[in-house]
Design a protein around this motif. Structure first.
Motif, PDB file in Angstrom:
ATOM      1  N   ASP A 192      -1.429  -2.555   1.120  1.00 34.60           N
ATOM      2  CA  ASP A 192      -1.553  -3.566   0.068  1.00 34.60           C
ATOM      3  C   ASP A 192      -2.438  -3.082  -1.075  1.00 34.60           C
ATOM      4  O   ASP A 192      -2.160  -3.346  -2.250  1.00 34.60           O
ATOM      5  N   ASN A 227       4.275  -4.910  -3.388  1.00 36.05           N
ATOM      6  CA  ASN A 227       4.556  -3.638  -2.707  1.00 36.05           C
ATOM      7  C   ASN A 227       5.995  -3.206  -2.931  1.00 36.05           C
ATOM      8  O   ASN A 227       6.284  -2.015  -3.142  1.00 36.05           O
ATOM      9  N   ASN A 238       1.552 -10.134  -2.153  1.00 35.16           N
ATOM     10  CA  ASN A 238       1.395  -8.708  -1.821  1.00 35.16           C
ATOM     11  C   ASN A 238       2.719  -8.077  -1.421  1.00 35.16           C
ATOM     12  O   ASN A 238       3.008  -6.934  -1.782  1.00 35.16           O
ATOM     13  N   ARG A 239       3.538  -8.803  -0.684  1.00 38.29           N
ATOM     14  CA  ARG A 239       4.838  -8.258  -0.290  1.00 38.29           C
ATOM     15  C   ARG A 239       5.723  -8.016  -1.511  1.00 38.29           C
ATOM     16  O   ARG A 239       6.401  -6.986  -1.611  1.00 38.29           O
ATOM     17  N   ARG A 256      -0.474 -13.491   0.692  1.00 40.57           N
ATOM     18  CA  ARG A 256       0.311 -12.618   1.583  1.00 40.57           C
ATOM     19  C   ARG A 256       1.701 -12.397   1.006  1.00 40.57           C
ATOM     20  O   ARG A 256       2.227 -11.288   1.006  1.00 40.57           O
TER      21      ARG A 256
END
Length: 481
Positions: free
Chosen positions: A32, A186, A182-183, A179
């Motif tokens: 991350d 990325n 961040n996905r 969360r």
């Protein structure tokens, strides 16, 4: 005067900062952190600045500017890694300098960082707008001149509507739990790196070796073009690209095992980002004469179109448009965490340090978004690049100097970190000198406005911060366990 000095040098209690930051959710891993850092580094700058810097300062030798920038950033990255491993709190340099030198020095470091983060948002949004307009222009869509850019009397630009839209959309995304954010980031970073590598591979087939000669043009007296002067001036302008690990450090409190993951994220970002910058720069100036890239903020896509690779050019433009959101996510995230830290410590109104039910500093995010939309949509692109670089370099200087105050406390009232800057005490000093040398090459406007911003920060501290800080209202600090 003695009383004022005691206030300025009141040191922050690191345990209090950690206790307050416990409200933030620690969930980020090395992956991350690399996503955040590379989202910033492999973002607007890599798609925009190599061509502009080549045309204005270096000629074909633009890669040398990135190498000089990487040297300065690399030294600072080592200092950041040790700081983040020892003091895993939100606010990065603001909090670290407050612990090591006192709240007044911490406030000034943080205030100058705010200009870096805040202007980085507007810089990225401005670059995103340029790519959107370039892509839509291929289909015959053009905005009215007054809505196409920040203030520019030559083109009639007044307000960059697409830049404002990008900032608002990212702010909405950041109101969700991190969360999921961040996905998304990325995924966007992986996509961007893949397209950057595609640009390098395809661009190599369109290189004309004569475009590299002379590789380093002679210096033109009275200008910042050519020779060593041009390389240093170029390094100063592109230093905005190396703010990625500063963005990483601002999220230390939300990182799992920061002593291990922070150094990996910071140093990994620097290594990967620098390699990609050098590769893109060398290919870009080999495809066309550097003079063709003057005032062209979408140089990479333009070069591909002009060399006949329309499909790759449009793919790069689309990925740049989508991928720059990853840069905006990182910069708006870092800005809101810094403003949150100001509120947490009482240097600005306490409500900015409040956390909502999703463990997010929503008030700080709102303030950052409104300010960025108002200012970022009105300032021209290259001007923003210089201002962001100024804030970045000053932060690097503060943190490198901080190592001299940090090292004697490690293993005493501060923990021994898992990572330490090598070759102490020589390397922190070299880091300071390199960053200072690059800073001195910035435009006079950037240095003047930085000085004005500094004075505004001093006034805010004297009139508000010193009387409302947590140090002024709470009990004496305890030692960090």
């Amino acid at each position: 005067m003695h009383h004022l000095w005691r206030q300025i040098t009141r040191k922050e209690d690191p345990q209090r900062l950690q206790n307050h930051d416990a409200q933030l959710e620690a969930h980020m891993t090395t992956k991350d952190l690399l996503g955040l850092g590379l989202g910033m580094v492999v973002g607007t700058a890599i798609f925009t600045l190599p061509g502009i810097v080549a045309a204005e300062h270096t000629g074909p030798a633009v890669a040398l500017s990135f190498i000089v920038g990487a040297l300065g950033a690399g030294l600072a990255a080592l200092a950041y890694a040790e700081m983040a491993a020892t003091l895993p709190v939100a606010g990065s340099a603001f909090s670290w300098i407050g612990v090591l030198f006192g709240e007044g020095f911490g406030w000034i470091a943080g205030w100058l960082m705010l200009s870096e983060y805040f202007l980085a948002i507007t810089f990225v949004a401005s670059g995103w707008s340029a790519y959107v307009q370039g892509f839509l222009g291929e289909f015959g869509f053009h905005l009215p001149a007054f809505l196409s850019s920040g203030y520019n009397p030559k083109t009639g630009g007044v307000f960059d509507i697409f830049a404002a839209l990008a900032i608002i959309l990212v702010a909405i995304l950041l109101t969700k739990r991190l969360r999921g954010v961040n996905r998304v980031e990325n995924l966007l970073v992986v996509l961007k790196i893949a397209v950057v590598l595609l640009f390098v591979i395809v661009g190599i087939t369109a290189i004309h070796p004569e475009n590299y000669h002379p590789f380093l043009p002679a210096h033109k007296p009275g200008t910042s073009f050519g020779g060593v002067t041009g390389v240093m001036a170029g390094a100063a302008q592109i230093f905005v690209a190396y703010g990625g690990f500063d963005v990483i450090a601002s999220n230390t409190a939300e990182t799992k095992d920061p002593g291990k993951n922070m150094p990996r994220g910071i140093l990994g970002t620097l290594l990967i980002g620098s390699s990609l910058f050098v590769a893109v720069s060398l290919v870009l100036v080999g495809m066309f004469s550097y003079q063709k890239y003057a005032n062209n903020p979408e140089a990479s896509a333009w070069a591909l179109r002009q060399s006949g690779h329309l499909l790759t050019a449009n793919l790069l433009a689309v990925v740049a448009i989508v991928g720059m959101f990853a840069s905006l996510i990182g910069t708006q995230l870092a800005s809101s965490r810094l403003v949150y830290a100001f509120g947490r410590d009482g240097m600005l109104p306490k409500r900015l340090g409040r956390i909502n039910h999703n463990h997010l500093p929503i008030n700080a995010l709102l303030v950052v978004t409104i300010a960025a939309v108002v200012v970022g949509s009105m300032l021209p692109f290259t001007f923003l690049a210089n201002l962001v670089s100024a804030g970045t370099l000053i932060s690097f200087i503060f943190v490198a100097l901080g190592i001299y105050a940090l090292r004697p406390r490690e293993g005493k009232d501060l923990p021994l970190p898992k990572f330490r800057m090598p070759f102490y005490p020589v390397l922190p000093g070299i880091s300071v000198l390199v960053s200072l040398a690059i800073f001195l090459e910035l435009s006079s406007d950037a240095k003047t406005l930085t000085a004005v911003w500094f004075l505004i920060g001093v006034v805010i501290y004297l009139l508000y911060g010193k009387n409302h800080s947590s140090n002024a209202t709470e009990t004496a600090p305890k030692e960090l366990k």
